[in-house]
Write a protein that holds these residues in place. Structure first.
Motif, short mmCIF file in Angstrom:
data_model
loop_
_atom_site.label_atom_id
_atom_site.label_comp_id
_atom_site.label_asym_id
_atom_site.label_seq_id
_atom_site.Cartn_x
_atom_site.Cartn_y
_atom_site.Cartn_z
N GLY B 89 -20.95 6.00 -32.22
CA GLY B 89 -20.94 5.06 -33.34
C GLY B 89 -21.72 5.52 -34.56
N SER B 90 -22.38 6.68 -34.47
CA SER B 90 -23.16 7.13 -35.63
C SER B 90 -22.26 7.89 -36.61
CB SER B 90 -24.30 8.03 -35.17
OG SER B 90 -23.78 9.20 -34.59
N GLY B 91 -22.79 8.15 -37.78
CA GLY B 91 -22.04 8.88 -38.80
C GLY B 91 -21.58 7.95 -39.90
N GLN B 92 -21.53 8.50 -41.11
CA GLN B 92 -21.11 7.71 -42.27
C GLN B 92 -19.58 7.65 -42.37
OE1 GLN B 92 -23.06 8.44 -45.98
NE2 GLN B 92 -25.07 8.74 -45.05
N LYS B 93 -19.12 6.59 -42.99
CA LYS B 93 -17.67 6.38 -43.06
C LYS B 93 -17.21 6.23 -44.50
CE LYS B 93 -17.53 3.84 -38.68
NZ LYS B 93 -17.35 2.51 -38.07
N ILE B 94 -16.00 6.70 -44.75
CA ILE B 94 -15.29 6.37 -45.99
C ILE B 94 -14.20 5.41 -45.58
CG2 ILE B 94 -14.00 7.26 -47.96
CD1 ILE B 94 -15.25 10.00 -47.44
N GLY B 95 -14.43 4.13 -45.83
CA GLY B 95 -13.51 3.12 -45.29
C GLY B 95 -13.58 3.15 -43.77
N PRO B 96 -12.45 3.31 -43.10
CA PRO B 96 -12.49 3.38 -41.64
C PRO B 96 -12.67 4.80 -41.10
CG PRO B 96 -10.22 3.26 -42.39
CD PRO B 96 -11.08 3.26 -43.63
N VAL B 97 -12.67 5.78 -41.99
CA VAL B 97 -12.66 7.18 -41.54
C VAL B 97 -14.09 7.72 -41.40
CG1 VAL B 97 -11.84 9.51 -42.05
CG2 VAL B 97 -10.47 7.52 -42.73
N ASN B 98 -14.40 8.20 -40.19
CA ASN B 98 -15.73 8.77 -39.92
C ASN B 98 -15.58 10.28 -39.73
OD1 ASN B 98 -18.25 9.51 -38.96
ND2 ASN B 98 -18.53 7.62 -37.80
N LEU B 99 -15.58 11.00 -40.87
CA LEU B 99 -15.41 12.45 -40.80
C LEU B 99 -16.59 13.11 -40.11
CD1 LEU B 99 -14.04 13.06 -44.42
CD2 LEU B 99 -12.75 13.23 -42.29
N GLN B 100 -17.77 12.52 -40.26
CA GLN B 100 -18.98 13.08 -39.65
C GLN B 100 -18.83 13.10 -38.13
OE1 GLN B 100 -22.57 11.26 -41.08
NE2 GLN B 100 -23.91 12.54 -39.80
N ALA B 101 -18.32 12.01 -37.56
CA ALA B 101 -18.13 11.95 -36.11
C ALA B 101 -16.97 12.84 -35.68
CB ALA B 101 -17.88 10.50 -35.68
#
Lengths: 215, 320
Positions: B89-101
């Motif tokens: 559940g960690s990581g930043q999101k752009i809208g629903p997209v969590n590129l970090q994860a």
């Protein structure tokens, strides 16, 4: 209106001949190194393109000098610090010239007359230069690079780039800065300049028909 | 039409002699002289790097607290998420997209071991109390370790001292571990151990910089130089030198709400959202020739008439 479609072209299925025809067909010597320009090329704004290239050459020359001595040399040598200063200030002049060049070309609508590729390669050179300068700041090996790396990692990690480009790894940043990125900037710049030579300098708004008479 | 668009239209109007080679040589000479003059007059900035040794000696309380948070897993690096730590559940999101994860953990870091336990184990002549503390830590369950370290972090936060005192069973070996690490750091030995690990050569300072970033020492030094995140830090330079001014738009977003307010969804994901905005703007800049409206701005605001004023003076456009 004249075209160059037939200049220097020999119909052939050979890749070599095709490449030669494509390159020299659009860039005969008198266009690659012209000794005359349209009469409208008369403004200080035109100086900033060549100033940007001149700054890039100073950057490369001082960067090559620094690379011969290693990344820590400039901290302990007066000569090294001076060479670093040359590198630092030429980068500042490079971006200053490039920003004015870019804005000038925007207000001149310099993409007119089939020159969109010239504009796009210019923008790509600008973006690649930002990346190259950024890696330069990472490899200063001083407090500034420590802090910039600490700050920048969050942005790069947040979009997944940090998984491959680790700004805390100074070795990776150094290799990118002295090898891959200058090569990319250099290649894009060469393509950009060849595009300018191939298409010529964009005419004033309203004189796009190339005759010198207003459209 | 397709073949016509590839035709190169050459200017057939009036021309003049123009020596571009001479222009280039003059430009190169001018830039070279200008660069040499600026370098001679103003030099260039070189603020010495900070070290773990300088951190431990000048901000001992901050150092010990950071070390304790590595052990209880509450430090920024221990709770970072990808690419260092796998935290669901960690990581930043752009809208629903969590590129970090999606990018995953590609630089795994166990901050408790990498920054505290392994360096202490590498100590050539450990005291009997440190040997005992390391053994106690190794034998304890993860829950017990967490309990000891969390209690100690809380105690340090309340007392604001180098070493909190209390019942030994409350903090376990944590006080001994952190105080021993402080001694090691003050001597300068920790800099090498954290950075090098088991390697001889070293070019990767991920561990050292993550550890230093877990305290306030590094950030405090940056804020003093006006380099903080809310001070447009990325585009500034140490001292009074120009920095990366070309990053002004990137750093600009961090200065204004909602990006500057971490209480909002956008603020909590500001790094990813700002990157997304800058990628979009870069794409738009690249595609300006094809964007209706944007590409017409120079016609609406005719600054080109100033640029080509000599030409227009002698070649008026029809109807002008």
């Amino acid at each position: 209106m004249s075209t160059t479609k037939s200049v220097g072209q020999t119909p052939s299925t050979l890749w070599t001949a095709r490449l030669r025809n494509k390159f020299f067909g659009g860039l005969p010597p008198e266009r690659l190194l012209p000794d005359k320009q349209p009469a409208y090329v008369a403004s200080w704004i035109y100086v900033f393109g060549v100033l940007t290239i001149a700054s890039l050459l100073i950057i490369i020359a001082s960067g090559v000098w620094l690379s011969f001595e290693g990344p820590l040399w400039w901290h302990t040598s007066n000569v090294g610090h001076f060479v670093n200063s040359i590198h630092f200030w030429s980068v500042q002049l490079f971006f200053f010239s490039m920003a004015i060049h870019l804005w000038g070309k925007f207000w001149m609508s310099a993409w007119r007359g089939g020159r969109s590729r010239t504009w796009m390669t210019g923008v790509l050179a600008f973006l690649a230069s930002i990346g190259t300068a950024f890696t330069g700041y990472l490899v200063q090996t001083n407090f500034d690079s420590q802090w910039i790396a600490s700050e920048a990692k969050d942005g790069l990690n947040s979009v997944g780039i940090g998984a491959w480009f680790n700004v805390l790894n100074v070795g990776q940043a150094l290799l990118l800065h002295v090898a891959a990125l200058p090569l990319i900037v250099g290649l894009i710049t060469i393509i950009h300049v060849l595009q300018v030579r191939r298409r010529g300098v964009v005419p004033p708004v309203g004189f796009e028909d190339s005759s010198g008479d207003a459209a | 039409m397709k073949s016509r668009s590839r035709e190169i239209v050459q200017w057939q109007g009036p021309s003049k002699r123009y020596d571009i080679v001479k222009e280039f040589v003059v430009a190169l000479t001018v830039v070279a002289i200008l660069t040499l003059a600026l370098s001679a007059l103003f030099s260039s900035p070189d603020e010495p790097s900070l070290t773990i040794k300088s951190w431990a000696n000048t901000s001992s309380e901050d150092f010990v607290l950071a070390a304790a948070t590595e052990l209880d897993g509450s430090s920024p690096s221990a709770s970072y998420g990808p690419p260092y730590v796998a935290i669901p559940g960690s990581g930043q999101k752009i809208g629903p997209v969590n590129l970090q994860a999606l990018a995953g953990v590609r630089t795994p870091v166990n901050s408790a071991n990498a920054f505290v336990i392994d360096p202490l184990r590498a100590w050539p002549n450990p005291s009997s109390s440190l040997t005992f503390a390391l053994g106690a830590w190794a034998r304890a369950s993860p829950d017990q370790q967490q309990q000891w370290a969390s209690a100690y972090v809380q105690a340090l936060g309340e007392t604001k001292q180098l070493k909190a005192t209390g019942a030994a069973d409350k903090y376990g070996p944590v006080p001994e571990l952190t105080s021993s690490l402080l001694v090691m750091a003050k001597s300068g030995a920790l800099d090498g151990v954290v950075a090098l690990g088991s390697n001889f050569y070293q070019t990767n300072y991920t561990h050292s910089l993550l550890f230093m970033g877990d305290g306030t020492y590094l950030e405090d030094a940056a804020v003093k130089q006006n380099l903080g995140g809310d001070q447009s830090g990325m585009m500034n330079e140490t001292g009074s030198y120009p920095g990366q001014a070309w990053l002004w738009l990137y750093t600009f977003w961090y200065q204004i709400p909602p990006f500057s307010n971490e209480a909002t969804t956008i603020g909590a994901n500001a790094d990813a959202v700002v990157w997304g905005i800058m990628m979009l703007l870069s794409l738009l800049l690249l595609l300006v020739p094809f964007l209706p409206g944007i590409r017409s701005i120079p016609r609406w605001i005719p600054l080109y008439r100033i640029i080509w004023r000599q030409w227009y003076r002698n070649h008026p456009m029809p109807g002008k």
